[in-house]
Write a protein that holds these residues in place. Structure first.
Motif, short mmCIF file in Angstrom:
data_model
loop_
_atom_site.label_atom_id
_atom_site.label_comp_id
_atom_site.label_asym_id
_atom_site.label_seq_id
_atom_site.Cartn_x
_atom_site.Cartn_y
_atom_site.Cartn_z
N GLU A 249 -45.62 -63.81 0.41
CA GLU A 249 -46.63 -62.82 0.04
C GLU A 249 -46.72 -61.80 1.16
O GLU A 249 -46.87 -62.16 2.34
CB GLU A 249 -47.99 -63.50 -0.17
N SER A 252 -50.03 -60.12 4.67
CA SER A 252 -51.03 -61.17 4.85
C SER A 252 -51.77 -60.96 6.17
O SER A 252 -51.32 -60.22 7.05
CB SER A 252 -50.37 -62.55 4.84
N ASP A 257 -46.27 -66.03 9.55
CA ASP A 257 -46.03 -66.39 8.15
C ASP A 257 -44.58 -66.85 8.03
O ASP A 257 -43.65 -66.04 8.00
CB ASP A 257 -46.28 -65.18 7.25
N GLY A 334 -57.70 -64.51 2.58
CA GLY A 334 -56.52 -65.01 3.27
C GLY A 334 -56.80 -66.01 4.38
O GLY A 334 -56.02 -66.94 4.61
#
Length: 630
Positions: A249, A252, A257, A334
């Motif tokens: 995604e 973020s 990530d 998030g």
């Protein structure tokens, strides 16, 4: 070869130039996560030790020395894993942008970037030197010798090599040579800036390469607003033989990530007959995500305590307000409420305990209240419609809202000048003067509020206004950051409708029913932006053809005429006004607050588009346009 299975990973990192502690902490977190997941090869982004945005500091030898010391620290964390780290290397007087391969605490070598980015935002040849294809060299650092160049590496019998960001965007990319050398895996550490729909292009670049070169391909980009203007989407892609294996995604709020996939390598690997392409990305959704993350990182990295906004009730300031609200919503989604609080580093422990008692919706509204302060500064020329628009939007998202009038201050300045020049100021003779003083008088009060809050003042200028200087310097251009200066007015207007209908910001219903207006002339004149300038759609077409397509004024005229947008005389008038105002107002663009790069181009003279402050103003070229219909 027999089948070999490798677990491959890429990690997006939210780095900051020269923030050694943050950058190394993120790198360490990525390595530890990869080790826990039994990753064989971990790819980190381009120049992730220093941060990509160090600019001319890359020319300082001491920075290279400091970065190498940090690289040696990182090396000791790579126990039983291969990690690829972006770092710049000095050899003599030349600086190279490299990917360093560390295998089980040993540096194996450095691959140097072969093609430097030198268009649009990029000035890499100012700092770095391109490395020749197929050449390998050696350098010494702190008493140790290392290989550097166009290297081929091996992991458990699988050969792999690199393309570093721009390398992959060239026709004669390194992958063309890697395949003939038996390379089965290509790694691409990148610092690829955000632009609308760029992720679709990048997806094709990676997946199509994996098919064409019959290899696995791992791509890892930087994440977040690294240095102020440029936002990175943090994309991680893993593909093999034309099939996408993993995609994360984008945009973020994480620091790290990491995505991983187990990949099988053998002589008989199946190659996809057709690539499965994803549907085009929703540009409204992605620009709001980029604005949100850009504002969040700018706030926390500048150690500011939120934002202050002169909320006029018009489209531009309304979008800025919604962007802050969306920053909070996306951040909470998030990171969770407590994670969001912790990452801002703005709230004491007692606040965390209080927020923990609220529902998510209540917490989001309360956080907007803590982080966004709005003020409506009306004059006798302001309408009830814009006041209602500003007030209802601020209340709907939870922002603090003040309102006051500035007529007394305007009259004070006007009387001073009238006394000095010994005549009254009139709209017939002093139109621009009387408009501008209203915009400028708004600046001191809103700056005072900003200083009291310890916050960032949001400037609200958009790209269409910047093109023709339709903004008052030291008035509505005043601010610490200009988040929407990279997108045009037409896009902004439809984006606000989308935010109302798709994101649920019902407070936008008022502004979405208004015609854009500066509201600086008396109400009886029914002032609108497009009456002052030209239709925004036309302005944006001229701007793009002139400075993205780089067409001459007469070519722009011919294309507009062929499109049937208006008659020849009207188009000539628009083109003359655009180029005249463009040339006259370059000094304003030089002084705009820092702006996010959001579209595929911008008017920022400090990055994308340089233009002389003084010029001939296209006089000869405009005369040529006037003669075309004679």
């Amino acid at each position: 070869m027999k089948e070999t299975r490798l677990t491959l990973a890429g990690a997006a990192l939210n780095q900051t130039p020269l923030d050694w502690e943050n950058n190394l902490q993120n790198i360490k977190e990525a390595i530890n996560e990869a080790i826990v997941n039994n990753v064989d090869i971990l790819l980190l982004p381009e120049l992730c030790i220093t941060g990509y945005g160090c600019e001319d500091l890359f020319l300082s030898p001491w920075l290279g020395e400091e970065a190498f010391k940090r690289l040696l620290q990182i090396k000791e964390w790579c126990d039983g894993i291969t990690v690829c780290v972006g770092v710049h290397i000095w050899i003599g007087k030349e600086v190279y942008n490299t990917a360093c391969v560390i295998r089980n605490k040993e540096i194996v070598g450095f691959t140097a970037k072969q093609f430097l980015a030198k268009d649009g935002l990029h000035y890499e040849p100012r700092w770095f030197t391109e490395w020749p294809a197929n050449q390998v060299g050696e350098f010494e650092m702190l008493g140790q010798k290392y290989q550097i160049g166009d290297l081929i590496y091996e992991e458990q019998g699988v050969k792999y090599a690199f393309e570093i960001c721009e390398d992959a965007w060239r026709p004669n990319r390194p992958a063309e040579r890697h395949m003939a050398k038996g390379v089965q895996l290509i790694l691409n550490p990148s610092a690829s800036h955000f632009a609308l729909s760029k992720t679709d292009v990048r997806y094709r670049l990676v997946v199509e390469a994996s098919k064409k070169y019959q290899c696995a391909y791992v791509y890892a980009n930087l994440l977040g607003n690294e240095a102020g203007k440029v936002i990175y989407d943090g994309e991680v892609l893993i593909a093999q033989n034309g099939k996408l294996l993993k995609r994360n995604e984008l945009l973020s709020f994480k620091n790290v990530d990491l995505e991983l996939a187990e990949v099988s390598f053998s002589e008989n690997s199946e190659v996809a007959t057709e690539i499965e392409y994803l549907p085009p990305i929703d540009e409204n959704r992605e620009v709001m995500a980029a604005l949100s993350l850009g504002l969040f990182d700018y706030m926390r990295k500048s150690h500011s305590r939120g934002f202050v906004l002169s909320l006029s009730g018009g489209a531009d300031s309304s979008l800025c307000a919604v962007a802050v609200a969306e920053m909070v919503r996306r951040g909470v989604e998030g990171l969770g409420v407590l994670g969001f609080l912790a990452k801002t580093q703005l709230f004491p422990l007692k606040d965390a305990a209080y927020f923990d008692t609220l529902s998510k919706a209540q917490a989001i509204k309360e956080l907007v209240n803590r982080l966004l302060t709005c003020a409506y500064q009306g004059t006798e020329n302001s309408s009830d419609d814009t006041f209602t628009s500003a007030k209802e939007l601020a209340h709907s998202i939870g922002a603090v809202f003040y309102s006051w009038t500035i007529d007394e201050q305007v009259k004070g300045y006007t009387s001073i000048i009238e006394g000095a020049i010994e005549r009254p100021l009139t709209w017939a003779e002093d139109d621009v003067t009387l408009q501008n003083i209203q915009a400028r008088v708004r600046a001191p009060s809103i700056w005072m509020l900003t200083n009291i809050k310890g916050a960032l003042l949001l400037a609200t200028s958009n790209r269409s206004e910047a093109a023709v200087g339709y903004a008052t310097m030291d008035g509505d251009t005043a601010g610490s950051i200009s988040p929407i200066a990279g997108i045009d007015k037409s896009f902004i207007r439809q984006l606000l409708v989308w935010c109302q209908t798709e994101l649920g910001y019902e407070g936008l219903q008022y502004v979405n029913n208004l015609q854009p207006s500066a509201e600086l002339r008396p109400a009886k004149e029914s002032q609108t932006d497009e009456k002052d300038l030209m239709p925004y759609d036309v302005l944006n077409q001229i701007e793009r053809m002139a400075f993205y397509d780089r067409l001459a004024p007469h070519e722009v005229y011919e294309k507009l005429l062929a499109s049937g947008v208006a008659d020849a005389e009207t188009i000539q008038g628009w083109i003359t006004k655009f180029y005249s105002l463009w040339s006259r107002n370059q000094w304003k663009r030089e002084r705009y607050a820092p702006a996010f790069h959001l579209d595929d181009y911008s008017l920022d003279p400090r990055s994308w588009l340089r233009f002389p402050i003084l010029s001939g103003g296209f006089r000869s070229e405009l005369n040529q346009v006037k003669g075309l219909d004679q």
